[in-house]
Design an enzyme around this catalytic site. Structure first.
Site, mmCIF file in Angstrom:
data_model
loop_
_atom_site.group_PDB
_atom_site.id
_atom_site.type_symbol
_atom_site.label_atom_id
_atom_site.label_comp_id
_atom_site.label_asym_id
_atom_site.label_seq_id
_atom_site.Cartn_x
_atom_site.Cartn_y
_atom_site.Cartn_z
ATOM 1 N N ASN A 139 63.279 27.447 21.953
ATOM 2 C CA ASN A 139 63.718 26.411 21.025
ATOM 3 C C ASN A 139 62.602 25.398 20.739
ATOM 4 O OD1 ASN A 139 66.139 23.980 20.463
ATOM 5 N ND2 ASN A 139 66.400 26.041 19.682
ATOM 6 N N ARG A 175 68.911 20.659 12.694
ATOM 7 C CA ARG A 175 68.542 22.039 12.375
ATOM 8 C C ARG A 175 69.660 22.740 11.608
ATOM 9 N NH1 ARG A 175 64.114 24.455 11.496
ATOM 10 N NH2 ARG A 175 63.416 22.798 12.911
ATOM 11 N N HIS A 199 64.377 22.283 19.106
ATOM 12 C CA HIS A 199 64.417 22.822 17.738
ATOM 13 C C HIS A 199 65.747 22.488 17.071
ATOM 14 C CE1 HIS A 199 64.182 26.197 14.669
ATOM 15 N NE2 HIS A 199 62.973 25.663 14.579
ATOM 16 N N CYS A 200 66.815 22.476 17.852
ATOM 17 C CA CYS A 200 68.149 22.216 17.311
ATOM 18 C C CYS A 200 68.280 20.812 16.719
ATOM 19 C CB CYS A 200 69.195 22.377 18.402
ATOM 20 S SG CYS A 200 69.272 23.997 19.178
ATOM 21 N N VAL A 201 67.535 19.844 17.222
ATOM 22 C CA VAL A 201 67.691 18.465 16.744
ATOM 23 C C VAL A 201 66.698 18.108 15.652
ATOM 24 C CG1 VAL A 201 68.650 17.702 18.951
ATOM 25 C CG2 VAL A 201 66.197 17.413 18.525
#
Length: 339
Positions: free
Chosen positions: A278, A85, A328-330
C-alpha cells in the site's frame, strides 16, 4: 481517440488527503491518526502540492503547525470518512485533455455510509480548484474505487475479481461488461484478473493496492507469505502463481518483486490488514507504510530494488490499519497540470 489512465509514476501536480475529523470513525484515536496524516503531509509538500479536503481549515492548520502552507490547497467539504483513494477522482487523459472520472462510491459495497464522500469529487470540481482545461465526467451507474485498479499507463488494468464483481457493486454485470465499461471510461485495452489473494481484516473485498502493484510497465511488487501456518498462505501462494503466468504487453514475464507479509498486527483482538504493497508513488519518492516490526527493513530494501531512481521513505502507519486501511488508501494523486 487517445484515452489512457496514467500510471501512478506519471508526473504529478499534487496529492489529496481527506482530513480525519470528530464525526468519522477516527474519533476515539483522532490525535493519533492526525499525527500520522501530518507525517504524510510533510513528505508530500517537499515534492509537490498537497490538497486537503477537511471540515475546518483553521483546525487543520493547527495540526500542521511548523509546515509551510505555500504548497497546500484547502477545501472545506463534508465527508463521512477519509479514504481519498476510493472517493477521490480517477484522472484519465483523453486527446491531451485531463478528465476527472467521478465513479460512484458506495462505501465498499454498502458496508458503510458514503453519502458525503460520494459528493467530494464533484464539489472539488465546482470549487474552481482545477485549471480551465480540466473536464469532469460522472459515472453514477458504475461503482469503482481507486484502490481496486492498477494501471501500467499503457492500457493494462490489474485488478481482483473478488472486488470488481462483488455483491452491491456491479454484480449485475458480467466480467465482459465490466471490461467494456472500463475500456470506454479508462481506455483499458487488456485486463489482468487476480482470482486469489486477501488480507484478514480488509473491508474492501481485496483491493489490488493491498496485494500487488505496478512499479513500472514490466515490474510488479506483491505480498508474499512463506509461513504455511499463516491463514494467508494458501491464497497468497495461489496469487503468486497467477502473477508468474501474467505477461507484459510485449509477451514477456513480469519482473516480480516479493514483499514480506508484515509481522501480524492486532487491535482489540482482531488481526489487521497490514501490507507494504500500500505504498504511494510520488515525484522522486515512494512513501511506504511501515509498522515498526521486524519485516519493515526487508520491505524497504525490496522497494529500493523496484524504484532505484526514487527515494524510499517509510512512514509509521500502525494507526491507519486500526481502521483497516493504510497509506495508499488515504491518498489520491493527480497528474501534472490539473491545479
Amino acid at each position: 481517440m487517445d484515452l489512457f489512465l496514467p500510471a501512478e509514476w506519471h508526473e504529478q501536480c499534487g496529492v489529496q488527503l481527506t482530513w480525519p475529523h470528530e464525526s468519522s470513525d477516527w474519533a476515539p484515536i483522532l490525535g493519533e491518526v492526525r499525527r500520522c496524516y501530518v507525517a504524510i503531509a510533510r513528505e508530500i509538500v517537499k515534492r509537490e502540492k498537497l490538497l486537503i479536503v477537511c471540515h475546518s481549515i483553521e483546525e487543520v492548520k493547527k495540526d500542521l503547525d511548523g509546515i509551510s502552507f505555500d504548497h497546500i490547497l484547502f477545501r472545506e467539504i463534508p465527508s463521512n470518512d477519509t479514504w481519498a483513494r476510493d472517493h477521490g477522482a480517477i484522472t484519465v487523459i483523453e486527446d491531451g485533455t485531463p478528465f476527472l472520472c467521478d465513479f460512484q462510491f458506495n462505501g465498499w459495497g454498502m458496508k458503510f455510509a458514503s453519502n458525503w464522500d460520494n459528493q467530494i469529487t464533484k464539489e472539488l470540481y465546482q470549487s474552481a480548484l482545477f485549471h480551465d482545461n480540466v473536464a469532469y465526467k460522472g459515472y453514477l451507474h458504475f461503482v469503482l474505487e481507486g484502490g481496486s485498479i492498477e494501471s501500467d499507463g499503457k492500457g493494462t488494468i490489474l485488478t481482483t475479481r473478488e472486488c470488481l464483481m462483488s455483491v452491491n457493486r456491479n454484480e449485475q454485470l458480467s466480467q465482459e461488461e465490466i471490461e467494456a465499461c472500463l475500456s470506454i471510461s479508462l481506455g483499458a485495452k487488456r485486463f489482468l484478473w487476480l482470482n486469489n489473494g486477501y488480507l484478514a481484516g480488509d473491508d474492501t473485498d481485496s483491493h489490488v493496492d493491498t496485494l500487488a502493484r505496478f512499479c513500472n510497465e514490466n515490474t510488479i511488487a506483491y505480498v508474499q507469505c512463506h509461513d504455511e501456518n499463516d491463514e494467508h498462505f494458501h491464497a497468497l501462494h495461489q496469487m503468486e502463481l497467477e502473477l508468474k503466468k501474467f505477461r507484459t504487453i510485449d509477451g514477456n514475464s513480469y519482473n516480480l518483486i516479493p514483499l514480506p507479509l508484515p509481522t501480524p498486527c492486532y487491535y482489540d483482538g482482531e488481526r489487521l490488514p497490514a501490507t507494504y504493497a500500500n505504498f504511494l508513488i510520488m515525484n522522486n519518492a515512494v512513501l511506504v507504510p511501515i509498522y515498526c516490526c521486524e519485516t519493515d527493513e526487508v520491505a524497504l530494501r525490496q522497494l529500493e530494488k523496484a524504484f532505484p531512481d526514487r527515494e524510499i521513505v517509510g512512514i509509521d502507519c500502525r494507526v491507519l490499519i486500526k481502521q483497516h486501511g493504510s497509506l495508499h488508501c488515504v491518498t489520491m494523486q493527480y497528474p501534472k497540470g490539473l491545479f
